[in-house]
Design a protein around this motif. Sequence first.
Motif, short mmCIF file in Angstrom:
data_model
loop_
_atom_site.label_atom_id
_atom_site.label_comp_id
_atom_site.label_asym_id
_atom_site.label_seq_id
_atom_site.Cartn_x
_atom_site.Cartn_y
_atom_site.Cartn_z
N CYS A 22 0.87 -1.17 0.00
CA CYS A 22 0.00 0.00 0.00
C CYS A 22 0.91 1.22 0.00
O CYS A 22 1.59 1.49 0.99
N ALA A 23 0.90 1.92 -1.12
CA ALA A 23 1.73 3.12 -1.26
C ALA A 23 0.91 4.35 -0.92
O ALA A 23 -0.22 4.51 -1.39
N ALA A 24 1.48 5.21 -0.10
CA ALA A 24 0.78 6.40 0.36
C ALA A 24 1.45 7.66 -0.15
O ALA A 24 2.68 7.73 -0.26
N SER A 25 0.63 8.63 -0.47
CA SER A 25 1.16 9.94 -0.84
C SER A 25 1.31 10.77 0.42
O SER A 25 0.86 10.39 1.50
N GLY A 26 1.93 11.92 0.31
CA GLY A 26 2.02 12.80 1.45
C GLY A 26 3.35 12.71 2.18
O GLY A 26 4.06 11.71 2.06
N ARG A 27 3.65 13.75 2.95
CA ARG A 27 4.94 13.84 3.61
C ARG A 27 4.93 13.40 5.06
O ARG A 27 5.96 13.37 5.70
N THR A 28 3.75 13.06 5.57
CA THR A 28 3.65 12.72 6.99
C THR A 28 3.22 11.28 7.20
O THR A 28 2.57 10.96 8.19
N PHE A 29 3.60 10.41 6.27
CA PHE A 29 3.18 9.01 6.35
C PHE A 29 3.56 8.40 7.69
O PHE A 29 2.82 7.59 8.24
N SER A 30 4.69 8.76 8.23
CA SER A 30 5.18 8.15 9.47
C SER A 30 4.29 8.46 10.66
O SER A 30 4.45 7.86 11.71
N ARG A 31 3.35 9.38 10.50
CA ARG A 31 2.45 9.74 11.59
C ARG A 31 1.08 9.07 11.46
O ARG A 31 0.19 9.36 12.25
N TYR A 32 0.94 8.19 10.48
CA TYR A 32 -0.35 7.52 10.26
C TYR A 32 -0.32 6.09 10.78
O TYR A 32 0.60 5.33 10.47
N THR A 33 -1.33 5.76 11.56
CA THR A 33 -1.58 4.36 11.85
C THR A 33 -2.18 3.74 10.59
O THR A 33 -3.09 4.30 9.99
N MET A 34 -1.66 2.58 10.21
CA MET A 34 -2.09 1.93 8.98
C MET A 34 -2.75 0.59 9.29
O MET A 34 -2.35 -0.11 10.23
N ALA A 35 -3.73 0.23 8.49
CA ALA A 35 -4.44 -1.02 8.71
C ALA A 35 -4.81 -1.67 7.39
O ALA A 35 -4.81 -1.02 6.34
N TRP A 36 -5.11 -2.94 7.47
CA TRP A 36 -5.64 -3.69 6.34
C TRP A 36 -7.00 -4.25 6.74
O TRP A 36 -7.15 -4.80 7.84
N PHE A 37 -7.94 -4.11 5.84
CA PHE A 37 -9.26 -4.71 5.97
C PHE A 37 -9.52 -5.54 4.72
O PHE A 37 -8.86 -5.36 3.70
N ARG A 38 -10.49 -6.41 4.81
CA ARG A 38 -10.88 -7.18 3.63
C ARG A 38 -12.39 -7.34 3.58
O ARG A 38 -13.07 -7.29 4.61
N GLN A 39 -12.88 -7.53 2.36
CA GLN A 39 -14.31 -7.73 2.17
C GLN A 39 -14.51 -8.83 1.15
O GLN A 39 -14.20 -8.67 -0.03
N GLY A 40 -15.00 -9.97 1.65
CA GLY A 40 -15.28 -11.10 0.80
C GLY A 40 -16.64 -10.97 0.16
O GLY A 40 -17.45 -10.14 0.55
N PRO A 41 -16.94 -11.81 -0.83
CA PRO A 41 -18.23 -11.76 -1.52
C PRO A 41 -19.40 -11.93 -0.54
O PRO A 41 -19.46 -12.91 0.20
N GLY A 42 -20.28 -10.98 -0.54
CA GLY A 42 -21.46 -11.05 0.32
C GLY A 42 -21.18 -10.86 1.79
O GLY A 42 -22.05 -11.15 2.63
N LYS A 43 -19.98 -10.37 2.11
CA LYS A 43 -19.62 -10.21 3.52
C LYS A 43 -19.37 -8.75 3.85
O LYS A 43 -19.12 -7.93 2.97
N GLU A 44 -19.40 -8.45 5.13
CA GLU A 44 -19.05 -7.11 5.57
C GLU A 44 -17.53 -6.95 5.60
O GLU A 44 -16.79 -7.93 5.66
N ARG A 45 -17.11 -5.71 5.55
CA ARG A 45 -15.68 -5.43 5.64
C ARG A 45 -15.18 -5.83 7.02
O ARG A 45 -15.79 -5.49 8.04
N GLU A 46 -14.07 -6.56 7.05
CA GLU A 46 -13.55 -7.03 8.33
C GLU A 46 -12.08 -6.65 8.50
O GLU A 46 -11.32 -6.57 7.53
N PHE A 47 -11.73 -6.45 9.73
CA PHE A 47 -10.36 -6.09 10.11
C PHE A 47 -9.43 -7.27 9.88
O PHE A 47 -9.76 -8.42 10.21
N VAL A 48 -8.26 -6.98 9.31
CA VAL A 48 -7.23 -8.00 9.13
C VAL A 48 -6.07 -7.74 10.07
O VAL A 48 -5.65 -8.63 10.82
N GLY A 49 -5.53 -6.53 10.04
CA GLY A 49 -4.40 -6.20 10.91
C GLY A 49 -4.08 -4.73 10.83
O GLY A 49 -4.58 -4.02 9.96
N ALA A 50 -3.25 -4.28 11.75
CA ALA A 50 -2.88 -2.87 11.80
C ALA A 50 -1.47 -2.74 12.34
O ALA A 50 -0.96 -3.65 13.02
#
Length: 124
Positions: A22-50
């Motif tokens: 996941c490539a991010a624009s901007g100069r303050t990337f180091s100040r962002y908490t980052m996470a991954w979510f996923r959404q399977g077919p017919g499912k709600e978006r769910e947390f994967v990791g952060a």
Amino acid sequence: QVQLVESGGGLVQAGGSLRLSCAASGRTFSRYTMAWFRQGPGKEREFVGAISWSGGNTYFADSVKGRFTISRDNAKNTVYLQMNSLKPEDTAVYHCAANYYSGATMTPSGYAYWGQGTQVTVSS
């Protein structure tokens, strides 16, 4: 503000591995908490990791713990999701998300910025 672009998805057999970026624009990337979510077919978006903005802490859903890892390279403004021992139930669109200078949370509403997602398909 930050813009996020995911890459690295694809088709893989069960038991295989993929690394998402996941490539991010901007100069303050180091100040962002980052996470991954996923959404399977017919499912709600769910947390994967952060990963915390400092990179010192990572958090995972029970369903991926021990199989997935998250890392970040603040010099490259990029966060990675390494996925090993993939299962068919991991099939989903994977999105990265960001929130400025905040603690990691498992809820989508805790992230202000989202990428468009990358498809991961695991065949049995």
